[in-house]
Design an enzyme around this catalytic site. Sequence first.
Site, PDB file in Angstrom:
ATOM      1  N   ASP A 109       0.852  -1.200   0.000  1.00  0.00           N
ATOM      2  CA  ASP A 109       0.000   0.000   0.000  1.00  0.00           C
ATOM      3  C   ASP A 109       0.887   1.249   0.000  1.00  0.00           C
ATOM      4  O   ASP A 109       2.026   1.209   0.472  1.00  0.00           O
ATOM      5  CB  ASP A 109      -0.860   0.047   1.278  1.00  0.00           C
ATOM      6  CG  ASP A 109      -1.754  -1.165   1.414  1.00  0.00           C
ATOM      7  OD1 ASP A 109      -2.112  -1.745   0.384  1.00  0.00           O
ATOM      8  OD2 ASP A 109      -2.074  -1.517   2.574  1.00  0.00           O
TER       9      ASP A 109
HETATM   10  N1  URA Z   1      -1.040  -6.047   3.904  1.00  0.00           N
HETATM   11  C1  URA Z   1      -1.561  -4.800   3.928  1.00  0.00           C
HETATM   12  O1  URA Z   1      -2.576  -4.558   4.557  1.00  0.00           O
HETATM   13  N2  URA Z   1      -0.914  -3.832   3.266  1.00  0.00           N
HETATM   14  C2  URA Z   1       0.238  -4.022   2.600  1.00  0.00           C
HETATM   15  O2  URA Z   1       0.797  -3.075   2.024  1.00  0.00           O
HETATM   16  C3  URA Z   1       0.770  -5.326   2.586  1.00  0.00           C
HETATM   17  C4  URA Z   1       0.116  -6.320   3.252  1.00  0.00           C
END
Ligand code: URA
Length: 275
Positions: A109
Amino acid sequence: MAEMRLQKFLARAGVASRRHAEELIAAGRVTVNGARVTEMGVKVDPAADMVAVDGAPVALPEENATFLLHKPAGYVTTMSDPQGRPTVAALMADELLAHPGLFPVGRLDTDTTGLLLFTDDGQLGHGLLHPRRHVEKTYLALVEGVPDAGDVRRLREGVLLDDGLTLPAGVRVLEGADGRRAAQLIGEGAGASGYRQRHGGKRGRDALAARGSYVEVRLREGRNRQVRRMLEAVGHPVIALHREAFGPLVLGDLPRGASRPLAEEEVARLKELAS
Ligand code: URA
């Protein structure tokens, strides 16, 4: 790349089997830098020597490249963003000049920091992401509140999300030295600093300790925003998230925003996991 025997070079280049390559050499059909070679055992430097068979130049296939990036917060995991936001591709600009086929293996993310792999080997990249391979990823999360034993058990055994039950996961609340290490690694990642400001003031660190905690989550699947959704589902929303390891690879002390090429042994271990 190191020097190698001419017949091995020809075999690697896909011109012939080693035996057939020896026959080509003995028949006088192979030149190195324009000079005919007919004896066995001559070595060539693939980066410098010009090898030809029947006058046609022969080259080794391009070697694949794989890099590990320490992604900072605020960068979108995409090769180009129509909205003009900062992308991980911008952080890999030099590497992309040399290896234009690089792509990120999965995604983090925008607010997540940590280990992001890049490769131009499609088979490796897609193999590592394949749901059946179950490659383990390790995350450190700063969460609101402190998960109790019941929350940890639910996270370990499987949480029902809107896309189904999660697979068993490794989960521990980090305390003492482990917690301090997690705090350092998560550092000023997106979320953590804002949280400190909101709960801060003079006693910011104490406020953080009282209201938040650090949790390690080891997953063998990779659904969209999975760690955030799992922790939210048990009542402990994520404030900041960091990926520390991907299979056998750990970020170590690679600075934020920096990348490094993987060593041959590291690529070999990833290929084992991906096959
Ligand atoms: N899980 C998440 O919630 N976000 C990420 O960026 C990676 C794994």
